[in-house]
Design a protein around this motif. Sequence first.
Motif, PDB file in Angstrom:
ATOM      1  N   GLY A 156      -9.373   1.437   3.515  1.00 14.64           N
ATOM      2  CA  GLY A 156     -10.129   2.052   4.599  1.00 14.64           C
ATOM      3  C   GLY A 156      -9.915   3.561   4.665  1.00 14.64           C
ATOM      4  N   ILE A 157      -8.666   3.974   4.584  1.00 15.63           N
ATOM      5  CA  ILE A 157      -8.372   5.410   4.645  1.00 15.63           C
ATOM      6  C   ILE A 157      -8.963   6.118   3.427  1.00 15.63           C
ATOM      7  CG2 ILE A 157      -6.474   7.097   4.509  1.00 15.63           C
ATOM      8  CD1 ILE A 157      -4.889   5.213   6.390  1.00 15.63           C
ATOM      9  N   LYS A 217     -15.850  11.430   3.471  1.00 17.40           N
ATOM     10  CA  LYS A 217     -15.767  12.665   4.264  1.00 17.40           C
ATOM     11  C   LYS A 217     -15.793  13.890   3.353  1.00 17.40           C
ATOM     12  CE  LYS A 217     -12.149  14.238   6.165  1.00 17.40           C
ATOM     13  NZ  LYS A 217     -10.946  14.599   6.958  1.00 17.40           N
ATOM     14  N   SER A 255       4.828   0.404   2.190  1.00 17.62           N
ATOM     15  CA  SER A 255       3.450   0.733   1.804  1.00 17.62           C
ATOM     16  C   SER A 255       2.555   0.499   3.009  1.00 17.62           C
ATOM     17  CB  SER A 255       2.993  -0.177   0.661  1.00 17.62           C
ATOM     18  OG  SER A 255       2.867  -1.511   1.128  1.00 17.62           O
ATOM     19  N   LEU A 256       1.356   1.037   2.936  1.00 11.90           N
ATOM     20  CA  LEU A 256       0.320   0.661   3.898  1.00 11.90           C
ATOM     21  C   LEU A 256      -0.158  -0.728   3.517  1.00 11.90           C
ATOM     22  CD1 LEU A 256      -1.660   4.013   3.804  1.00 11.90           C
ATOM     23  CD2 LEU A 256      -0.274   3.186   5.718  1.00 11.90           C
ATOM     24  N   ILE A 283      -1.801   7.879  -1.033  1.00  9.16           N
ATOM     25  CA  ILE A 283      -1.916   8.214   0.390  1.00  9.16           C
ATOM     26  C   ILE A 283      -0.479   8.337   0.873  1.00  9.16           C
ATOM     27  CG2 ILE A 283      -2.750   7.475   2.663  1.00  9.16           C
ATOM     28  CD1 ILE A 283      -4.705   5.572   1.118  1.00  9.16           C
ATOM     29  N   LYS A 284      -0.019   9.544   1.078  1.00 11.16           N
ATOM     30  CA  LYS A 284       1.406   9.718   1.386  1.00 11.16           C
ATOM     31  C   LYS A 284       1.751   9.201   2.773  1.00 11.16           C
ATOM     32  CE  LYS A 284       2.548  13.226  -1.900  1.00 11.16           C
ATOM     33  NZ  LYS A 284       3.019  14.593  -2.136  1.00 11.16           N
ATOM     34  N   HIS A 285       2.912   8.582   2.860  1.00 12.63           N
ATOM     35  CA  HIS A 285       3.400   8.096   4.158  1.00 12.63           C
ATOM     36  C   HIS A 285       4.913   8.260   4.207  1.00 12.63           C
ATOM     37  CE1 HIS A 285       4.728   4.476   2.099  1.00 12.63           C
ATOM     38  NE2 HIS A 285       3.526   4.313   1.600  1.00 12.63           N
ATOM     39  N   THR A 286       5.484   8.041   5.377  1.00 12.88           N
ATOM     40  CA  THR A 286       6.938   8.184   5.546  1.00 12.88           C
ATOM     41  C   THR A 286       7.668   7.108   4.735  1.00 12.88           C
ATOM     42  OG1 THR A 286       7.047   6.659   7.430  1.00 12.88           O
ATOM     43  CG2 THR A 286       6.580   8.961   7.944  1.00 12.88           C
ATOM     44  N   MET A 320      -5.844  -1.266   4.969  1.00 15.58           N
ATOM     45  CA  MET A 320      -5.640   0.061   5.538  1.00 15.58           C
ATOM     46  C   MET A 320      -5.747   1.135   4.454  1.00 15.58           C
ATOM     47  SD  MET A 320      -5.208   1.367   8.469  1.00 15.58           S
ATOM     48  CE  MET A 320      -4.603   0.031   9.504  1.00 15.58           C
ATOM     49  N   TYR A 346     -12.766   6.346   3.864  1.00 17.00           N
ATOM     50  CA  TYR A 346     -13.008   7.349   4.901  1.00 17.00           C
ATOM     51  C   TYR A 346     -12.869   8.752   4.320  1.00 17.00           C
ATOM     52  CZ  TYR A 346     -11.795  10.468   8.761  1.00 17.00           C
ATOM     53  OH  TYR A 346     -11.739  11.539   9.607  1.00 17.00           O
ATOM     54  N   GLU A 347     -11.763   9.001   3.634  1.00 15.28           N
ATOM     55  CA  GLU A 347     -11.468  10.341   3.133  1.00 15.28           C
ATOM     56  C   GLU A 347     -12.455  10.751   2.021  1.00 15.28           C
ATOM     57  OE1 GLU A 347      -8.993  12.463   4.318  1.00 15.28           O
ATOM     58  OE2 GLU A 347      -9.804  13.963   2.950  1.00 15.28           O
ATOM     59  N   ILE A 395      -4.128  12.171  -1.841  1.00 13.16           N
ATOM     60  CA  ILE A 395      -5.553  11.959  -1.561  1.00 13.16           C
ATOM     61  C   ILE A 395      -6.181  13.215  -0.950  1.00 13.16           C
ATOM     62  CG2 ILE A 395      -5.110  10.870   0.692  1.00 13.16           C
ATOM     63  CD1 ILE A 395      -7.572   9.089   0.125  1.00 13.16           C
ATOM     64  N   THR A 396      -5.379  13.945  -0.184  1.00 15.89           N
ATOM     65  CA  THR A 396      -5.901  15.157   0.441  1.00 15.89           C
ATOM     66  C   THR A 396      -6.246  16.236  -0.592  1.00 15.89           C
ATOM     67  OG1 THR A 396      -3.570  15.648   0.796  1.00 15.89           O
ATOM     68  CG2 THR A 396      -4.816  14.909   2.701  1.00 15.89           C
TER      69      THR A 396
END
Lengths: 242, 242
Positions: A228-229, A236, A220-221, A212-215, A225, A232-233, A179-180
């Motif tokens: 929302g992320i 932004k 999963s998120l 959306i990368k996570h550990t 969440m 937001y992203e 996502i970044t």
Amino acid sequence: MKKIQRYKRELDVSYALGASLTFELVKRHPEWVTRIFLSSSADLSEGMIKLKDLFEEHRVWVETNDKAFNILSPKGNCFVIGEFKKTSFSLEKYSHIVLANPSDAGNLGTIIRTAVGFGITDIAIIKPAVDFYNPAVIRASMGAAFHVRVEYFDTIEDYTSKFPDNERYAFMLSASIAITDVIVKEPFSLIFGNEAAGLPDEYMSFCTPVVIKHTDKIDSLNLPMAVGIAVYEFTKKLGCVF
Amino acid sequence: MKKIQRYKRELDVSYALGASLTFELVKRHPEWVTRIFLSSSADLSEGMIKLKDLFEEHRVWVETNDKAFNILSPKGNCFVIGEFKKTSFSLEKYSHIVLANPSDAGNLGTIIRTAVGFGITDIAIIKPAVDFYNPAVIRASMGAAFHVRVEYFDTIEDYTSKFPDNERYAFMLSASIAITDVIVKEPFSLIFGNEAAGLPDEYMSFCTPVVIKHTDKIDSLNLPMAVGIAVYEFTKKLGCVF
């Protein structure tokens, strides 16, 4: 006088349970309101006086009716209920959140609350899915449900044929684009799968797949969440200022 | 044999309800496990065989005990329960999430799941607050609860005296610094108030006050969403790669 029934999807009305939800309802959509129920144990607090002023201003029908509370809010921590007529929406060509088969009322409400918080007010839902007008959705949205347009589609193809030019971003764990790193184009469609299953791989063929990368310590998120992320992203990145 | 009781804060054990939570428990903390209850209606699915292999590997005590399910999971959609000894943690000087008076078990579980997803595994909780070991927290965390250290503090002063050098960021609606503009220093403490009340203004005097800006159509983001977006943004600013 019209019968009061426990909420069901087939009804043409739904309910805002509690004073603050009813306040949002009447303020935002007085034309939807069919009647307001007051509990005989509703006190004359400051909030209640403000609410009654609002009812008067919009000339909505108010009745003291304890039976309504037994039927609609049997747990009994609610003293005002707003009954309102359901509306059908037809989305227009803006940016959308697209939820494929969401199943949980609380999650849908939380998603709506967050989406409205970041300026997205158009939600497409692919069936089968939880009913937007379920009072549990309205409640979990904290009233944000009165700020959105929600359109249901039978299939994702029905949605994409109505909005062929929206930039489609499909959120999936197997995606390779973080996502970044996404380049955001408008109007966009942020697409999310069901709570348990996510989106099937075929979405990759007609969407930009995003993760959306996570550990690896979590699978999963949770769905609200992730939505929302993402919202937001994306807002932004577009430089939206709230 | 030790009595089985409905969960209470005073007990020295808690429970992982369901096969996937019990799997996480035994895999992550076999030394915590006191016993495993199986329902007599547990089938021999592939997942169950994998689970039994894991139990054998770690030599945990397994018993078929339907009474345990009546007491601990009366709704009855669960066939495995892991009983485990509660542990007291003492946080060390890492980055933390600090929750002042969180009251909702589901919210705390969701916060833990998201925090672990973005690599934060140290949580400070200021009392009074919901009990981390409540099975509803463990369940909402989807097992992420077995990856965190949680320490309770009587007051925020107790926390800040233990970690005077952490950079403190207090999330509050009245803050003037947008999260997008914050300069992140480590180790950090991301501090959040209670679901209903948020943080009182005095936090401004000993923290950097930060706001996640949103439209005025909602009063606030919900607590797990605010924490999730904050942890996402902070770890992103630091260039964390998952």
